[in-house]
Design an enzyme around this catalytic site. Structure first.
Site, PDB file in Angstrom:
ATOM      1  N   ASP A  31     -18.341  66.107 -43.821  1.00  0.00           N
ATOM      2  CA  ASP A  31     -19.589  66.706 -44.301  1.00  0.00           C
ATOM      3  C   ASP A  31     -19.952  66.129 -45.666  1.00  0.00           C
ATOM      4  O   ASP A  31     -20.373  66.847 -46.575  1.00  0.00           O
ATOM      5  CB  ASP A  31     -19.491  68.229 -44.352  1.00  0.00           C
ATOM      6  CG  ASP A  31     -20.869  68.894 -44.467  1.00  0.00           C
ATOM      7  OD1 ASP A  31     -21.826  68.342 -43.922  1.00  0.00           O
ATOM      8  OD2 ASP A  31     -20.971  69.963 -45.117  1.00  0.00           O
ATOM      9  N   HIS A  35     -24.579  64.337 -54.208  1.00  0.00           N
ATOM     10  CA  HIS A  35     -25.667  64.804 -55.077  1.00  0.00           C
ATOM     11  C   HIS A  35     -25.455  64.252 -56.479  1.00  0.00           C
ATOM     12  O   HIS A  35     -24.321  64.134 -56.956  1.00  0.00           O
ATOM     13  CB  HIS A  35     -25.714  66.334 -55.139  1.00  0.00           C
ATOM     14  CG  HIS A  35     -26.231  66.975 -53.899  1.00  0.00           C
ATOM     15  ND1 HIS A  35     -27.549  66.911 -53.511  1.00  0.00           N
ATOM     16  CD2 HIS A  35     -25.593  67.704 -52.948  1.00  0.00           C
ATOM     17  CE1 HIS A  35     -27.707  67.578 -52.376  1.00  0.00           C
ATOM     18  NE2 HIS A  35     -26.540  68.058 -52.009  1.00  0.00           N
ATOM     19  N   ARG A  81     -28.127  59.371 -47.411  1.00  0.00           N
ATOM     20  CA  ARG A  81     -29.199  59.421 -48.424  1.00  0.00           C
ATOM     21  C   ARG A  81     -30.138  58.216 -48.416  1.00  0.00           C
ATOM     22  O   ARG A  81     -31.098  58.182 -49.190  1.00  0.00           O
ATOM     23  CB  ARG A  81     -28.622  59.582 -49.833  1.00  0.00           C
ATOM     24  CG  ARG A  81     -27.704  60.779 -50.023  1.00  0.00           C
ATOM     25  CD  ARG A  81     -28.375  62.091 -49.745  1.00  0.00           C
ATOM     26  NE  ARG A  81     -27.553  63.228 -50.110  1.00  0.00           N
ATOM     27  CZ  ARG A  81     -27.668  64.432 -49.570  1.00  0.00           C
ATOM     28  NH1 ARG A  81     -28.579  64.641 -48.631  1.00  0.00           N
ATOM     29  NH2 ARG A  81     -26.890  65.414 -49.966  1.00  0.00           N
TER      30      ARG A  81
END
Length: 450
Positions: free
Chosen positions: A331, A335, A91
Site C-alpha cells: 500500500d 506524500h 503518483r
C-alpha cells in the site's frame, strides 16, 4: 525496462544475449512449488535455465552450463522469487513531486520487489485505454522493475459513470478499482461486477463506507482522548457485508484491499466458505501496528483505512494464518512533507512501504506466526495468481526475477534514508530483521547491497 549505470542488457551476464550466471549455495525458496532446499540456479538470457538441489555447489555446474559460467556464491542466504506488490501508488502522471515511476522502481529494487501493480488514482486518473498504454510505455522506458496497472471503475474516480472495461482490459489493465475510494453506488457496483466478469477481471474495492469513514483515525477511546474525529470499524464491516451480497448476486470476482477488522474478516471468511469469488489483502501496518501508533499525533501513521485496535491487529494475523487473507501488499502511498507535516486531522492518509515490505512480513516468521514459505507466498505467488501473472515463481523457463536476502540481518528503518522520493514511513525508527542483498529482474542485477 531501464537498467542502472547504463548497462546494456545484451552484454550483461544473465541478461539477454549475455553469458549465463549461476547462483550457488543458496537456500532456494519457491512457495508456488513448496520448494525449500539448499541448491542453486542458473540464469541465461533473462530466464531461469536450471534450478534445484543438484546445483548447490559450483562443482556441480558442468552439466548445466559452459565451463566459463560466472558463479555467485550466495553463502547460504535465501533466494526467493521477486516480490509482487499488488497495491502501489506511483503518483505519475500528475504528482511527480511525490513519486515517479522511476523513483518508485528504485525503491522497489532496494526492497526486493520486482513487480508493481499501480493504482489508477493519478492525475488524470487511469480511466482510458490510452492512459493504460501510456503508463506501460513510460514504465518500459524508466522503470527498473515490471509495472502493471489497474484501471478505474468510474471515470475520473467520481463514482458515477463506468469506464470502458473491454477497452481497458484489452490495453492491459489487470483489474478495476476506484483506488482509495469505495464504489458507493450499489447499482453501479452490481453492473461493474457483472461487466468485469465477462473479461475475467476482478473489482478491487476499498473497504470503507464513504460517509461513515470521514474521520482521521480509528473511532474509540483513543480518538476521544486525543480529540480527533474517528472512523468506526463498522464503516469497514458494513461495506464488506454489503458488497459480498452484491457479488453473490452477480457471480462476479470481488477483491477487498487493506482489510483491517475482525468482523470484516469474519464476513470474508464466511463468504469464502460459501464458495463465493471473494478474496482480500492487507498491508504490513495493519498486522505490525495498532492505533496506539497515533497516540502522539504522529501523522506518518495516518493511513486509510485507519490503524485499528489491538484486537483487530491480532485478528489480521489470525486471518493471515488461516488463509482468509490471500495476500499482503505494501500500500505504498508517498506524500511530500507539505501533505504530512500538518495537524493530524488535516494530514494526508498513507505511508511508503516498498522498501519495508519484506522485513515487516518477515516479522510474522520471526514471531512464529507464519512459516517462511507461507509468509513469502503472501507477497509472491499469491498476488501473482490473483492477478493472472506469471511472476512470483521460480521455475525453469520463467523470467529470472528474484531476490537474495538475509532473513536474520538486523537493521533500523530510517525514513530519511529510504530510496523513495517521499519519506513518510509509519515504520520510521523501527528495528527489524531481514535485509535484501541482491535484487535481479530479467536476469539483470538491479540492486546489490553495499
Amino acid at each position: 525496462m531501464r537498467y542502472p549505470d547504463g548497462v546494456v542488457p545484451a552484454k550483461t551476464p544473465g541478461g539477454r544475449g549475455g553469458p549465463p550466471v549461476a547462483y550457488v549455495n543458496a537456500r532456494l525458496l519457491d512457495p508456488a512449488s513448496n520448494l525449500d532446499t539448499l541448491g542453486g540456479m542458473v540464469v541465461r538470457s533473462g530466464q531461469v535455465a536450471e534450478i534445484g538441489a543438484h546445483l548447490a555447489a559450483a562443482g556441480a555446474l558442468a552439466a548445466a552450463g559452459p565451463a566459463g559460467i560466472e558463479t555467485i556464491d550466495c553463502a547460504g542466504m535465501c533466494l526467493a522469487p521477486g516480490l509482487v506488490d499488488m497495491r502501489v501508488q506511483l503518483r505519475e502522471p500528475g504528482e511527480e513531486h511525490k513519486e515517479t515511476i522511476s523513483t518508485a522502481s528504485e525503491a522497489a529494487a532496494v526492497g526486493g520487489v520486482t513487480t508493481m501493480v499501480a493504482l489508477p488514482n493519478t492525475r488524470p486518473a487511469i480511466d482510458d485505454a490510452a492512459l493504460v498504454e501510456s503508463v506501460a510505455r513510460l514504465a518500459r522506458e524508466t522503470s527498473l522493475v515490471r509495472v502493471h496497472t489497474y484501471a478505474a471503475v468510474t471515470r475520473g474516480l467520481n463514482g458515477k459513470e463506468m469506464t470502458e472495461f473491454g477497452l481497458l482490459a484489452a490495453a492491459g489493465a489487470l483489474g478495476f478499482t476506484d483506488a482509495t475510494h469505495a464504489v458507493a453506488d450499489p447499482q453501479l457496483l452490481r453492473r461493474a461486477l457483472s461487466y468485469a466478469r465477462t473479461f475475467g477481471k476482478a473489482i478491487i474495492q476499498h473497504p470503507e463506507e464513504p460517509i461513515l469513514s470521514r474521520g482521521a483515525m480509528n473511532e474509540g477511546e483513543l480518538s476521544t482522548r486525543l480529540g480527533i474525529p474517528g472512523s468506526p470499524a463498522m464503516a469497514e464491516i458494513i461495506q464488506i457485508e454489503r458488497d459480498i451480497r452484491i457479488a453473490e448476486l452477480t457471480g462476479g470476482r470481488l477483491h477487498f484491499s487493506n482489510v483491517t477488522t475482525a468482523q470484516g474478516l469474519a464476513a470474508i471468511r464466511n463468504a469464502k466458505a460459501r464458495g463465493l469469488h471473494i478474496t482480500c489483502d492487507t498491508a504490513p501496518h495493519y498486522f505490525a501496528l495498532n492505533e496506539m501508533a497515533l497516540s502522539d499525533y504522529r501523522t506518518f501513521a495516518k493511513v486509510s483505512p485507519p490503524l485499528r485496535s489491538e484486537d483487530d491487529r491480532r485478528a489480521v494475523i489470525e486471518a493471515l494464518k488461516d488463509g482468509t487473507i490471500d495476500a499482503i501488499a505494501s500500500d505504498h502511498s508517498p506524500h511530500d512533507q507539505d501533505s504530512k507535516r500538518l495537524p493530524l486531522a488535516q494530514a494526508a492518509f498513507g505511508t511508503v512501504g516498498l522498501e519495508t515490505l519484506l522485513p515487516i512480513v518477515l516479522e510474522l516468521v520471526h514471531n512464529k506466526q507464519l512459516g517462511l514459505l507461507a509468509a513469502l507466498a503472501k507477497v509472491t505467488s499469491a498476488p501473482a495468481s490473483l492477478l493472472g501473472l506469471k511472476e512470483g515463481r521460480l521455475a525453469k523457463g520463467l523470467a529470472a526475477d528474484f531476490v537474495v536476502f538475509d532473513p536474520a540481518a538486523p537493521w533500523k528503518i530510517e525514513a530519511k534514508s529510504l530510496q523513495s522520493k517521499s519519506k513518510n514511513s509509519a515504520f520510521d525508527d523501527r528495528l527489524v530483521q531481514g535485509r535484501v542483498l541482491r535484487t535481479v529482474a530479467a536476469g539483470i542485477p538491479i540492486h546489490i547491497a553495499s
